[in-house]
Design an enzyme around this catalytic site. Structure first.
Site, PDB file in Angstrom:
ATOM      1  N   TYR A 142      10.448 137.584  50.903  1.00  0.00           N
ATOM      2  CA  TYR A 142       9.564 136.576  51.500  1.00  0.00           C
ATOM      3  C   TYR A 142       8.920 137.085  52.787  1.00  0.00           C
ATOM      4  CZ  TYR A 142      10.674 132.468  48.652  1.00  0.00           C
ATOM      5  OH  TYR A 142      10.786 131.558  47.649  1.00  0.00           O
ATOM      6  N   ASP A 219      20.753 137.605  36.717  1.00  0.00           N
ATOM      7  CA  ASP A 219      20.417 137.109  35.367  1.00  0.00           C
ATOM      8  C   ASP A 219      21.642 136.450  34.740  1.00  0.00           C
ATOM      9  OD1 ASP A 219      21.571 139.645  35.372  1.00  0.00           O
ATOM     10  OD2 ASP A 219      20.360 140.430  33.726  1.00  0.00           O
ATOM     11  N   ASP A 243      16.066 130.837  45.996  1.00  0.00           N
ATOM     12  CA  ASP A 243      14.995 129.885  45.689  1.00  0.00           C
ATOM     13  C   ASP A 243      15.078 129.481  44.215  1.00  0.00           C
ATOM     14  OD1 ASP A 243      12.559 128.417  46.032  1.00  0.00           O
ATOM     15  OD2 ASP A 243      11.510 130.065  45.039  1.00  0.00           O
ATOM     16  N   ASP A 247      16.904 125.736  42.408  1.00  0.00           N
ATOM     17  CA  ASP A 247      16.209 124.771  41.538  1.00  0.00           C
ATOM     18  C   ASP A 247      17.018 124.540  40.264  1.00  0.00           C
ATOM     19  OD1 ASP A 247      14.054 124.637  43.321  1.00  0.00           O
ATOM     20  OD2 ASP A 247      12.570 124.605  41.710  1.00  0.00           O
TER      21      ASP A 247
HETATM   22  C1  IPM Z   1      11.817 125.952  48.728  1.00  0.00           C
HETATM   23  C2  IPM Z   1      10.366 126.085  48.384  1.00  0.00           C
HETATM   24  C3  IPM Z   1       9.721 127.063  49.354  1.00  0.00           C
HETATM   25  C4  IPM Z   1      10.421 128.399  49.189  1.00  0.00           C
HETATM   26  C5  IPM Z   1       8.208 127.225  49.210  1.00  0.00           C
HETATM   27  C6  IPM Z   1       7.482 125.904  49.248  1.00  0.00           C
HETATM   28  C7  IPM Z   1       7.657 128.159  50.233  1.00  0.00           C
HETATM   29  O1  IPM Z   1      10.214 126.473  47.060  1.00  0.00           O
HETATM   30  O2  IPM Z   1      12.104 125.575  49.880  1.00  0.00           O
HETATM   31  O3  IPM Z   1      12.656 126.199  47.860  1.00  0.00           O
HETATM   32  O4  IPM Z   1      10.076 129.173  48.283  1.00  0.00           O
HETATM   33  O5  IPM Z   1      11.304 128.686  49.979  1.00  0.00           O
HETATM   34 MG    MG Z   2      12.047 126.489  45.958  1.00  0.00          MG
END
Ligand code: IPM
Ligand code: MG
Length: 352
Positions: A142, A219, A243, A247
């Site tokens: 990042y 993975d 990240d 999710d």
């Molecule tokens: C998160 C989001 C952010 C990230 C984006 C919006 C920059 O996806 O906080 O998980 O990738 O960190």
């Molecule tokens: Mg995210």
């Protein structure tokens, strides 16, 4: 005592979910006798519209001067065509970097009330899920060197020993207070930076003999999360892998609308936000689930203001609202009482 909280409403559903969280914080203030002073700060798409930059200097300064930052969400299709350095997401990345918030904690808990909302089968979920993703937040790809040429583009992943060591110490300490199991996730079979990651995490483990350490390739970790999620307690990983895996972890616990996060650094000032985005498709409709933001406010109370009792009260109120069968649209099944964003905030506040 007066606490100073910088509040970034942001874009899309951001203002609505923040207002619901402030309704709950105000109730905490009255009930426990605290004064919360909110300073509304602009960042993200709305700041681009107004000041031409995603993170104005005054916004950053106000956040730095506060006890904690509460953020709704930033971004939306309106700003998607802007150059990378001008996108709303830059506000988030800038805040994380400038406030030194290297540790991102994303607890993924499946409340028994929401067991039906998980996409996983009952036999996979068992009697619930409770894991914590610890994501390194100010390093890795990042923030690495990046650029474009005529027919190529690149991003680089760099990790320094000190960056891995401090996030590893943080994750081991958290694991020690939970079930004593840490899974470090990397791609050490391919990436050189992951080899360093694995070596440093293994070295730090010597200081935490009471914590069991495993290593998984990313993975495999994704597969394990979907098939055997109950083996995890704390997952430690890099910025990009964190990240993605957070999710996934969020989704298996029912709804991405439920999960809070805390971003912390060396001091007590932290930034708290739901892990979901700005959901422009439902913005302004009083439909978004504010519970992730409300639970983020609870993390703020605990980690930045030292108000554990108050934080616990908010978490219990959220659970009580769900027990009563109240749901926002994202969680609702046939027969549930569906509440709007505002009403959900009011219910949590009422049950506090
Ligand atoms: C998160 C989001 C952010 C990230 C984006 C919006 C920059 O996806 O906080 O998980 O990738 O960190
Ligand atoms: Mg995210």
């Amino acid at each position: 005592m007066t606490y100073h909280i910088a509040v970034i409403r942001g874009d899309g559903i951001g203002p609505e979910i923040i207002d619901a969280a402030l309704c709950v914080l105000n109730r905490v203030g009255t009930r426990f006798g605290h004064a919360f002073h909110y300073q509304f700060v602009e960042a993200g798409g709305c700041a681009i519209d107004r000041y031409g930059v995603p993170l104005p200097d005054e916004s950053l300064a106000a956040c730095k001067a506060s006890d904690a930052v509460l953020l709704g969400a930033v971004g939306g299709p309106k700003w998607d065509t802007l150059p990378d350095d001008m996108r709303p997401e830059k506000a988030l990345l800038g805040l994380r970097k400038e406030l030194g918030l290297f540790a991102n904690l994303r607890p993924a808990t499946l409340l028994p009330e929401l067991a039906d909302a998980s996409p996983l089968k009952d036999r996979v979920i068992g009697d619930g899920l409770d894991l914590l993703v610890v994501r390194e937040l100010t390093g890795g790809i990042y923030f690495g060197d990046h650029g474009t040429g005529e027919d190529y583009a690149f991003d680089t992943e760099t990790y320094h020993t000190y960056e891995v060591e401090r996030i590893a110490r943080c994750a081991f300490s958290l694991a020690r207070e939970r079930r004593g199991h840490l899974t470090s996730v990397d791609k050490a079979n391919v990436l050189t930076s992951s080899k360093l990651w694995r070596r440093v995490v293994t070295e730090v483990a010597a200081d935490f003999p009471d914590v069991r350490l495993d290593h998984l390739y990313v993975d495999n970790a994704a597969m394990q999360l979907a098939t055997h999620p109950r083996q995890f307690d704390v997952i430690l990983t890099s910025n990009l892998f964190g990240d993605i895996l957070s999710d996934l972890a969020a989704t298996i616990t029912g709804s991405i609308g439920m999960l809070p996060s805390a971003s912390l650094g060396e001091g007590t000032c932290g930034m708290y936000e739901p892990i979901h985005g700005s959901a422009p498709d439902i913005a302004g409709q009083n439909r978004a689930n504010p519970l992730a933001t409300i639970l983020s406010a609870a993390m703020l109370l605990r980690s930045s203001l030292g108000l554990s009792e108050e934080a616990g009260a908010v978490e219990r109120a959220v659970q009580a609202v769900l027990q009563k069968g109240y749901r926002t649209a994202d969680l609702a099944a046939a027969g549930d009482a569906v509440l709007g964003t505002r009403e959900m905030g009011e219910q949590v506040a009422a049950l506090l």
